[in-house]
Design an enzyme around this catalytic site. Structure first.
Site, PDB file in Angstrom:
ATOM      1  N   SER A   1      74.363  40.922  36.327  1.00 32.20           N
ATOM      2  CA  SER A   1      73.107  41.623  36.689  1.00 32.20           C
ATOM      3  C   SER A   1      72.379  40.889  37.935  1.00 32.20           C
ATOM      4  O   SER A   1      72.543  39.459  37.819  1.00 32.20           O
ATOM      5  CB  SER A   1      72.130  41.109  35.377  1.00 32.20           C
ATOM      6  OG  SER A   1      72.451  42.086  34.270  1.00 32.20           O
TER       7      SER A   1
ATOM      8  N   HIS B   1      72.556  47.663  37.560  1.00 28.62           N
ATOM      9  CA  HIS B   1      73.854  47.952  37.714  1.00 28.62           C
ATOM     10  C   HIS B   1      73.876  49.139  38.450  1.00 28.62           C
ATOM     11  O   HIS B   1      73.705  50.144  37.914  1.00 28.62           O
ATOM     12  CB  HIS B   1      74.591  48.146  36.358  1.00 28.62           C
ATOM     13  CG  HIS B   1      74.476  46.768  35.655  1.00 28.62           C
ATOM     14  ND1 HIS B   1      75.732  45.742  35.479  1.00 28.62           N
ATOM     15  CD2 HIS B   1      73.650  45.864  35.192  1.00 28.62           C
ATOM     16  CE1 HIS B   1      75.490  44.636  34.889  1.00 28.62           C
ATOM     17  NE2 HIS B   1      74.133  44.641  34.677  1.00 28.62           N
TER      18      HIS B   1
ATOM     19  N   HIS C   1      78.093  47.651  28.935  1.00 28.36           N
ATOM     20  CA  HIS C   1      78.045  46.873  27.713  1.00 28.36           C
ATOM     21  C   HIS C   1      78.173  47.333  26.399  1.00 28.36           C
ATOM     22  O   HIS C   1      77.740  48.487  26.363  1.00 28.36           O
ATOM     23  CB  HIS C   1      76.776  45.954  27.946  1.00 28.36           C
ATOM     24  CG  HIS C   1      76.333  45.559  29.223  1.00 28.36           C
ATOM     25  ND1 HIS C   1      76.167  46.131  30.263  1.00 28.36           N
ATOM     26  CD2 HIS C   1      76.671  44.153  29.720  1.00 28.36           C
ATOM     27  CE1 HIS C   1      75.959  45.410  31.418  1.00 28.36           C
ATOM     28  NE2 HIS C   1      76.060  44.288  31.104  1.00 28.36           N
TER      29      HIS C   1
ATOM     30  N   TYR D   1      75.996  46.797  24.171  1.00 26.50           N
ATOM     31  CA  TYR D   1      74.587  47.261  23.512  1.00 26.50           C
ATOM     32  C   TYR D   1      74.166  48.505  24.352  1.00 26.50           C
ATOM     33  O   TYR D   1      73.102  49.257  23.749  1.00 26.50           O
ATOM     34  CB  TYR D   1      73.760  46.099  23.988  1.00 26.50           C
ATOM     35  CG  TYR D   1      73.278  45.837  25.598  1.00 26.50           C
ATOM     36  CD1 TYR D   1      72.867  46.805  26.467  1.00 26.50           C
ATOM     37  CD2 TYR D   1      73.788  44.786  26.259  1.00 26.50           C
ATOM     38  CE1 TYR D   1      72.611  46.522  27.867  1.00 26.50           C
ATOM     39  CE2 TYR D   1      73.783  44.608  27.458  1.00 26.50           C
ATOM     40  CZ  TYR D   1      73.256  45.312  28.093  1.00 26.50           C
ATOM     41  OH  TYR D   1      73.087  45.057  29.405  1.00 26.50           O
ATOM     42  N   GLU D   2      74.917  48.931  25.073  1.00 26.91           N
ATOM     43  CA  GLU D   2      74.612  50.544  25.573  1.00 26.91           C
ATOM     44  C   GLU D   2      75.049  51.487  24.649  1.00 26.91           C
ATOM     45  O   GLU D   2      74.827  52.621  24.831  1.00 26.91           O
ATOM     46  CB  GLU D   2      75.144  50.806  26.991  1.00 26.91           C
ATOM     47  CG  GLU D   2      74.544  49.857  27.951  1.00 26.91           C
ATOM     48  CD  GLU D   2      75.132  50.098  29.415  1.00 26.91           C
ATOM     49  OE1 GLU D   2      74.906  50.834  30.171  1.00 26.91           O
ATOM     50  OE2 GLU D   2      75.956  49.000  29.791  1.00 26.91           O
TER      51      GLU D   2
ATOM     52  N   ALA E   1      74.991  37.175  34.520  1.00 26.46           N
ATOM     53  CA  ALA E   1      73.798  36.310  34.093  1.00 26.46           C
ATOM     54  C   ALA E   1      73.907  35.918  32.706  1.00 26.46           C
ATOM     55  O   ALA E   1      74.222  36.501  31.678  1.00 26.46           O
ATOM     56  CB  ALA E   1      72.675  36.941  34.047  1.00 26.46           C
TER      57      ALA E   1
ATOM     58  N   MET F   1      75.892  38.678  27.122  1.00 25.10           N
ATOM     59  CA  MET F   1      75.979  40.001  26.394  1.00 25.10           C
ATOM     60  C   MET F   1      77.340  40.584  26.952  1.00 25.10           C
ATOM     61  O   MET F   1      77.521  41.918  27.045  1.00 25.10           O
ATOM     62  CB  MET F   1      74.852  40.685  26.664  1.00 25.10           C
ATOM     63  CG  MET F   1      73.659  40.151  26.138  1.00 25.10           C
ATOM     64  SD  MET F   1      72.135  41.292  26.082  1.00 25.10           S
ATOM     65  CE  MET F   1      70.893  39.906  25.911  1.00 25.10           C
ATOM     66  N   SER F   2      78.377  39.996  27.751  1.00 31.96           N
ATOM     67  CA  SER F   2      79.304  40.587  28.377  1.00 31.96           C
ATOM     68  C   SER F   2      80.502  39.582  28.619  1.00 31.96           C
ATOM     69  O   SER F   2      80.566  38.650  27.986  1.00 31.96           O
ATOM     70  CB  SER F   2      79.012  41.195  29.934  1.00 31.96           C
ATOM     71  OG  SER F   2      78.757  39.934  30.711  1.00 31.96           O
TER      72      SER F   2
ATOM     73  N   ASN G   1      68.195  31.591  32.914  1.00 35.66           N
ATOM     74  CA  ASN G   1      67.363  30.841  32.142  1.00 35.66           C
ATOM     75  C   ASN G   1      67.829  30.020  31.135  1.00 35.66           C
ATOM     76  O   ASN G   1      68.867  30.068  30.719  1.00 35.66           O
ATOM     77  CB  ASN G   1      66.675  32.194  31.344  1.00 35.66           C
ATOM     78  CG  ASN G   1      67.620  32.984  30.498  1.00 35.66           C
ATOM     79  OD1 ASN G   1      68.407  33.877  31.003  1.00 35.66           O
ATOM     80  ND2 ASN G   1      67.650  32.728  29.260  1.00 35.66           N
TER      81      ASN G   1
ATOM     82  N   HIS H   1      64.110  40.392  30.742  1.00 37.10           N
ATOM     83  CA  HIS H   1      65.160  40.900  31.846  1.00 37.10           C
ATOM     84  C   HIS H   1      64.599  40.632  33.305  1.00 37.10           C
ATOM     85  O   HIS H   1      65.494  40.253  33.988  1.00 37.10           O
ATOM     86  CB  HIS H   1      65.333  42.486  31.686  1.00 37.10           C
ATOM     87  CG  HIS H   1      66.608  43.023  32.358  1.00 37.10           C
ATOM     88  ND1 HIS H   1      67.755  42.502  32.253  1.00 37.10           N
ATOM     89  CD2 HIS H   1      66.662  43.978  33.251  1.00 37.10           C
ATOM     90  CE1 HIS H   1      68.592  43.053  33.224  1.00 37.10           C
ATOM     91  NE2 HIS H   1      68.046  44.012  33.879  1.00 37.10           N
TER      92      HIS H   1
END
Ligand code: HPA
Length: 276
Positions: free
Chosen positions: A31, A62, A84, A86-87, A114, A212-213, A236, A248
């Site tokens: 990201s 992306h 990902h 979550y998609e 990220a 998340m990846s 963060n 995000h």
């Protein structure tokens, strides 16, 4: 032949209709980090949408294409945008791009992402060299029929992140005076950010960063015999450590702010891979 391998063969044929480029390094951009692909003298690009059956990313930031080119003589295929879990994609689809880049000829996978800082010493904008990962908090993405053409049923994971590549990245960071943390990356599915209790759990488990990846792609690459390395951009502090709610936008803002330095570290590290 498994269905997964059949699909890969079809995707490979689609890419090969457009370019015969054989990359040495496969680079996945996370990201807010996609602009590195604009710095390469591209000899070819292939939109994911033009590859039959290829999963197309739906996340803002992306881009969704492969860019082929070289950094200092090292031939690279860049994934500008990843997919990902979550998609809603299956594990097979999430792993497909990584496997496809291996089939294009890549011997090294360079992962970027990220991530939230779980280690309390980390600050937004830090870079973390990934030394190892924790992927066991959701189903293993290699569950299902093994793709024997790519690798063994029970792949060894005792050194996913190649020690020699890590050492080259550390030397590159030193050479350009770029501060570099090191630590363990933990992959969760998302799309929720973590609760503070989950972040305390991750810290207790030995994680330094969460995202998340990445870990699933690293596992697929290791399965296929690639050498793997990765750097997280800590965008963060994780929930409960950060004094403000996560978003995000914040992830994107930090990634953008430090992107020039991040790009320099990644580009120069890849060039160093080509040196003895
Ligand atoms: N948690 C999970 N994924 C992330 C984070 C986070 O805090 N920051 C960027 N990606």
């Amino acid at each position: 032949m498994t269905k997964a391998y059949e699909k890969l063969q079809k995707c490979l044929a689609c890419v090969r209709e457009k370019t015969d480029f054989v990359p040495q390094v496969a680079l996945i951009l996370g990201s807010g980090l996609g602009a590195l692909a604009d710095e390469i003298d591209a000899v070819a690009t292939v939109d994911y949408a033009d590859i039959e059956g290829f999963p197309v990313s739906t996340v803002p930031g992306h881009r969704g294409r492969f860019v082929f080119g070289s950094f200092g003589g090292v031939k690279v295929v860049i994934m500008q945008g990843r997919v990902h879990f979550y998609e809603g994609y299956s594990a097979e689809d999430v792993l497909l791009p990584t496997r496809l880049m291996a089939m294009l000829g890549a011997k090294i996978l360079f992962l970027t992402n990220a991530a939230g800082g779980v280690n309390k010493n980390f600050r937004a904008g830090d870079f973390m060299l990934i030394t190892d990962h924790i992927m066991s908090l959701f189903p293993n993405p290699l569950i299902g029929a093994n793709v024997d053409e790519l690798g063994p049923r029970f792949p060894d994971m005792s050194e996913v992140y190649d020690a020699q590549l890590r050492s080259k990245i550390i030397k590159t960071a030193q050479k350009y005076d770029i501060p570099l943390q090191q630590g363990v990356y933990c992959q969760l599915t998302g799309p929720t950010f973590e609760t503070p209790a989950e972040v305390r759990m991750l810290a207790a488990l030995g994680a330094d960063a969460v995202g998340m990846s990445t870990a699933c792609e690293a596992a697929a690459a290791k399965h296929a015999g690639l050498r793997v390395c990765g750097i997280s951009c800590i965008t963060n502090q994780a929930a409960g450590i950060s004094p403000t709610p996560l978003s995000h936008e914040e992830v994107f803002e930090t990634a953008n702010r430090v992107a020039p330095l991040f790009r320099q570290l990644v580009r120069e590290s890849i060039i160093s891979f080509g040196e003895a």
